[in-house]
Write a protein that holds these residues in place. Structure first.
Motif, PDB file in Angstrom:
ATOM      1  N   ASP A 129       0.824  -1.219   0.000  1.00 48.85           N
ATOM      2  CA  ASP A 129       0.000   0.000   0.000  1.00 48.85           C
ATOM      3  C   ASP A 129       0.852   1.261   0.000  1.00 48.85           C
ATOM      4  O   ASP A 129       0.529   2.254   0.673  1.00 48.85           O
ATOM      5  N   GLY A 130       1.973   1.219  -0.725  1.00 40.50           N
ATOM      6  CA  GLY A 130       2.791   2.410  -0.900  1.00 40.50           C
ATOM      7  C   GLY A 130       3.848   2.633   0.152  1.00 40.50           C
ATOM      8  O   GLY A 130       4.700   3.503  -0.008  1.00 40.50           O
ATOM      9  N   SER A 131       3.835   1.862   1.251  1.00 39.16           N
ATOM     10  CA  SER A 131       4.817   2.049   2.328  1.00 39.16           C
ATOM     11  C   SER A 131       5.692   0.810   2.468  1.00 39.16           C
ATOM     12  O   SER A 131       5.239  -0.313   2.267  1.00 39.16           O
ATOM     13  N   LEU A 132       6.961   1.031   2.833  1.00 35.79           N
ATOM     14  CA  LEU A 132       7.893  -0.080   3.021  1.00 35.79           C
ATOM     15  C   LEU A 132       7.796  -0.636   4.435  1.00 35.79           C
ATOM     16  O   LEU A 132       7.743   0.120   5.408  1.00 35.79           O
ATOM     17  N   HIS A 133       7.763  -1.976   4.549  1.00 33.84           N
ATOM     18  CA  HIS A 133       7.674  -2.651   5.835  1.00 33.84           C
ATOM     19  C   HIS A 133       8.815  -3.659   5.948  1.00 33.84           C
ATOM     20  O   HIS A 133       8.939  -4.536   5.085  1.00 33.84           O
ATOM     21  N   PRO A 134       9.651  -3.571   6.990  1.00 38.32           N
ATOM     22  CA  PRO A 134      10.746  -4.535   7.143  1.00 38.32           C
ATOM     23  C   PRO A 134      10.211  -5.946   7.406  1.00 38.32           C
ATOM     24  O   PRO A 134       9.188  -6.122   8.071  1.00 38.32           O
ATOM     25  N   VAL A 135      10.906  -6.943   6.865  1.00 37.14           N
ATOM     26  CA  VAL A 135      10.618  -8.343   7.175  1.00 37.14           C
ATOM     27  C   VAL A 135      11.923  -8.984   7.638  1.00 37.14           C
ATOM     28  O   VAL A 135      12.990  -8.378   7.542  1.00 37.14           O
ATOM     29  N   THR A 136      11.824 -10.204   8.153  1.00 37.35           N
ATOM     30  CA  THR A 136      13.011 -10.881   8.674  1.00 37.35           C
ATOM     31  C   THR A 136      14.070 -11.039   7.584  1.00 37.35           C
ATOM     32  O   THR A 136      13.813 -11.685   6.565  1.00 37.35           O
ATOM     33  N   PRO A 137      15.256 -10.461   7.771  1.00 35.45           N
ATOM     34  CA  PRO A 137      16.295 -10.552   6.726  1.00 35.45           C
ATOM     35  C   PRO A 137      17.079 -11.849   6.853  1.00 35.45           C
ATOM     36  O   PRO A 137      17.091 -12.478   7.924  1.00 35.45           O
ATOM     37  N   PRO A 138      17.761 -12.259   5.790  1.00 31.69           N
ATOM     38  CA  PRO A 138      18.658 -13.415   5.884  1.00 31.69           C
ATOM     39  C   PRO A 138      19.950 -12.994   6.575  1.00 31.69           C
ATOM     40  O   PRO A 138      20.238 -11.800   6.706  1.00 31.69           O
ATOM     41  N   PRO A 139      20.768 -13.949   7.008  1.00 28.96           N
ATOM     42  CA  PRO A 139      22.090 -13.574   7.529  1.00 28.96           C
ATOM     43  C   PRO A 139      22.929 -12.956   6.413  1.00 28.96           C
ATOM     44  O   PRO A 139      22.766 -13.294   5.240  1.00 28.96           O
ATOM     45  N   LYS A 140      23.828 -12.066   6.787  1.00 32.28           N
ATOM     46  CA  LYS A 140      24.672 -11.379   5.788  1.00 32.28           C
ATOM     47  C   LYS A 140      25.477 -12.381   4.956  1.00 32.28           C
ATOM     48  O   LYS A 140      25.743 -12.158   3.775  1.00 32.28           O
ATOM     49  N   SER A 141      25.823 -13.524   5.583  1.00 34.99           N
ATOM     50  CA  SER A 141      26.618 -14.525   4.872  1.00 34.99           C
ATOM     51  C   SER A 141      25.874 -15.108   3.679  1.00 34.99           C
ATOM     52  O   SER A 141      26.501 -15.632   2.753  1.00 34.99           O
ATOM     53  N   LEU A 142      24.540 -15.035   3.683  1.00 37.66           N
ATOM     54  CA  LEU A 142      23.753 -15.577   2.579  1.00 37.66           C
ATOM     55  C   LEU A 142      23.374 -14.512   1.551  1.00 37.66           C
ATOM     56  O   LEU A 142      22.828 -14.847   0.501  1.00 37.66           O
ATOM     57  N   TYR A 143      23.649 -13.244   1.849  1.00 42.51           N
ATOM     58  CA  TYR A 143      23.101 -12.168   1.021  1.00 42.51           C
ATOM     59  C   TYR A 143      23.531 -12.280  -0.437  1.00 42.51           C
ATOM     60  O   TYR A 143      22.695 -12.226  -1.344  1.00 42.51           O
ATOM     61  N   GLN A 144      24.829 -12.439  -0.680  1.00 40.02           N
ATOM     62  CA  GLN A 144      25.298 -12.468  -2.066  1.00 40.02           C
ATOM     63  C   GLN A 144      24.764 -13.692  -2.810  1.00 40.02           C
ATOM     64  O   GLN A 144      24.455 -13.618  -4.010  1.00 40.02           O
ATOM     65  N   ALA A 145      24.625 -14.816  -2.103  1.00 38.96           N
ATOM     66  CA  ALA A 145      24.068 -16.015  -2.738  1.00 38.96           C
ATOM     67  C   ALA A 145      22.604 -15.793  -3.120  1.00 38.96           C
ATOM     68  O   ALA A 145      22.143 -16.243  -4.176  1.00 38.96           O
ATOM     69  N   ILE A 146      21.859 -15.071  -2.275  1.00 41.97           N
ATOM     70  CA  ILE A 146      20.445 -14.777  -2.568  1.00 41.97           C
ATOM     71  C   ILE A 146      20.346 -13.841  -3.775  1.00 41.97           C
ATOM     72  O   ILE A 146      19.526 -14.049  -4.673  1.00 41.97           O
ATOM     73  N   VAL A 147      21.208 -12.814  -3.804  1.00 41.16           N
ATOM     74  CA  VAL A 147      21.223 -11.901  -4.951  1.00 41.16           C
ATOM     75  C   VAL A 147      21.551 -12.674  -6.231  1.00 41.16           C
ATOM     76  O   VAL A 147      20.932 -12.467  -7.284  1.00 41.16           O
ATOM     77  N   THR A 148      22.519 -13.568  -6.131  1.00 41.04           N
ATOM     78  CA  THR A 148      22.899 -14.368  -7.304  1.00 41.04           C
ATOM     79  C   THR A 148      21.732 -15.242  -7.751  1.00 41.04           C
ATOM     80  O   THR A 148      21.488 -15.396  -8.959  1.00 41.04           O
TER      81      THR A 148
END
Length: 569
Positions: A221-240
């Motif tokens: 509805d036009g606003s950003l809401h945080p959700v549970t993030p992955p660990p930083k160690s997985l971030y690049q793998a998720i982007v890939t």
């Protein structure tokens, strides 16, 4: 006694005849089975008939439980799946830590009520729905929750493994990234997040890297809401993983990239547009979710009403002229254009669009994407479209003089043209077109209608309640509409259905400027925007502020939301 009252209510409402009821009562007496089950099994009454009768008899709400209905995490945690299935019920939080509403197949089942009361120690309210609807929600929601839990557990396990040995690939090791991007936890996390985004009606997912952590946010509805993030160690793998799905170059991390992919969810195809951008601590990725189910093609559902709706339909039926939608990015202009295309679509018309990009595919409409990399811009597309014998043309956006002039000359030669323009209000469209080099005589000859548009968040129906806004807010409203000080105001108290925000969904407000002969003459004479605006208001144009306050008065939105989205004239 209740059975007698139920029988009497069903006969009185006409949902079952006397002879059918006698037949069912005879079977119930012989078999000892429940009367309502017999009525349904013998097809003497529908499950909805039974539920509606319970609602009227006990004076409790009947809930339809639409397909997109979803339980929240706090509601899942209250009642185990086994209890929900045994008694055919689902819990809804009515007031946090105080009371819940049980949506039940049989609201007379006191064993079910006592069991839930002992589990939760909360006050119990009742509502009723059909067995099929309740079981569908249980099947969908508890299954999704199990999937969520499994996914989160995998991520925790992988994070622990990363802490021990490290799984984050070297920044130059593309092969290693490729391996980790296809690991089960990474795949599951991406799938899980997409599922949650669609369930919540999100339009975008933002992945943002930090130095030691990362964040994931959903735009709802036009606003950003945080959700549970992955660990930083997985971030690049998720982007890939996302880049692989989108057929983007996983080795390129220095340049912005674009891609898209499709997947199936609940039997429908979801289109996802992906954009990546290099930041200091990694790549930021934004996924735009294009769910055709969320595309509103009914003008009344968008917010058109009364005389404005009538005139919009009449203008769309005209053989030529230009209709412009104005407003900032994210104000719903494209949705309104698609709704207009739905009206123009006909076996007797050739309707053609030029879009950047094509967001939703609409059957019966010829949609053409621009491709700037090979020189196919809006103006070039328009030149070719006009050789295709169109009756109506939709241009995604007027960005330059060349596109605007071709569009206007197309309208002069017998085409209805629809497009968008970035201006703050309707009358500013004239000066904006003049600034990019369009002569006043051409504007005066072609423009028929200009609609300025915004999107207002609407009050969550589940927690809507009366309230008294700040005195300053009421004074602001009264400066525009004097009797605003005597209105009854509503707001959302906050519940799990709206993420405790009190607002759920959005509805458009409009400034509807029809270019009358008098205004046409003023445009030809290059009268300034403020004079044109005053003349339009004198002629009956309702401003964005007035339209927003009308929505406040009818209880659709809050006065603070109206103030946020509008500036008083």
């Amino acid at each position: 006694m209740i059975t007698d009252q139920l029988s009497e209510m069903m006969i009185r409402s006409g949902r079952v005849g006397s002879s059918e009821l006698e037949q069912a009562l005879g079977i119930a007496e012989e078999s000892g089975r429940v009367l309502t089950d017999i009525l349904i099994e013998e097809k003497l009454a529908s499950p909805r008939d039974i539920a509606m009768t319970y609602s009227e008899l006990l004076n409790i709400p009947y809930l339809e439980l639409e397909e997109n209905f979803h339980l929240q995490r706090d509601e899942f945690d209250m009642i185990p799946e086994s209890i929900a299935r045994r008694y055919c019920l689902i819990p809804l939080i009515k007031e946090v830590d105080v009371s819940i509403t049980l949506v039940m197949k049989n609201p007379l089942d006191m064993d079910a009520v006592d069991t839930v009361r002992s589990l939760t120690s909360l006050e119990i309210h009742k509502a009723v729905s059909t067995e099929e609807k309740i079981k569908s929600i249980i099947d969908k929601c508890y299954k999704e929750e199990a999937y969520v839990e499994a996914g989160l557990q995998d991520i925790i396990d992988v994070e622990a493994a990363a802490d021990e040995g490290g799984i984050e690939a070297d920044i130059g090791d593309v092969d290693q990234l490729l391996v980790h991007a296809n690991d089960a936890p990474v795949v599951r996390y991406v799938n899980l997040l997409l599922m949650e985004a669609i369930r919540d009606g999100a339009s975008d997912i933002h992945f943002e890297p930090g130095e030691n952590n990362c964040s994931v946010r959903l735009r709802v509805d036009g606003s950003l809401h945080p959700v549970t993030p992955p660990p930083k160690s997985l971030y690049q793998a998720i982007v890939t993983r996302i880049k692989i799905l989108s057929e983007m170059d996983i080795a390129e991390r220095r340049l912005p990239l674009d891609g898209r992919f499709k997947f199936k969810f609940s039997g429908r195809v979801i289109d996802v547009r992906v954009s990546s951008m290099p930041l200091v601590f990694g790549e930021k990725v934004v996924m735009r979710i294009l769910d055709k189910k969320n595309l509103v093609l009914n003008l009344e559902d968008i917010g058109f009403e009364g005389q404005n709706l009538k005139r919009f339909n009449e203008i769309l039926a005209m053989p030529n002229g230009i209709v412009l939608l104005t407003g900032p990015t994210g104000s719903g202009k494209t949705t309104t254009l698609y709704s207009a295309l739905g009206i123009l679509r006909s076996p007797t018309r050739n309707v053609q669009t030029v879009e950047d990009p094509v967001e939703y595919l609409i059957e019966g409409i010829n949609q053409m994407p621009v491709r700037p990399k090979i020189g196919l811009n809006f103006a070039e597309c328009l030149r070719h479209i006009l050789r295709q014998d169109p009756d109506a043309v939709m241009i995604g956006e007027i960005r330059d003089a060349e596109t605007a002039e071709i569009a206007m000359r197309a309208s002069l030669t017998g085409h209805i043209v629809l497009s968008t323009l970035h201006t703050n209000d309707a009358t500013s469209a004239f000066s904006r077109l003049r600034d990019i080099g369009i002569p006043s005589y051409l504007m005066a000859a072609t423009l028929r209608l200009i609609i300025a548009q915004r999107l207002l968040k609407t009050i969550c129906p589940n927690c809507k309640t009366p309230y008294q806004p700040d005195v300053a807010d009421v004074s602001w409203a009264a400066s525009v509409i004097p009797d605003a000080s005597s209105w009854n105001y509503q707001h959302g108290a906050g519940c799990n259905q709206c993420r405790q925000s009190g607002m759920k969904g959005r509805r458009a407000i409009f400034e509807f400027l029809e270019v009358s002969p008098e205004l046409r003459n003023m445009v030809h004479e290059e009268v300034d925007d403020m004079t044109l605006r005053r003349k339009a208001i004198e002629g009956g144009m309702q401003t964005l502020v007035e339209n927003a306050l009308h929505r406040v008065h009818t209880g659709e939105t809050t006065i603070s939301e109206a103030i946020t989205k509008c500036v008083a004239d």
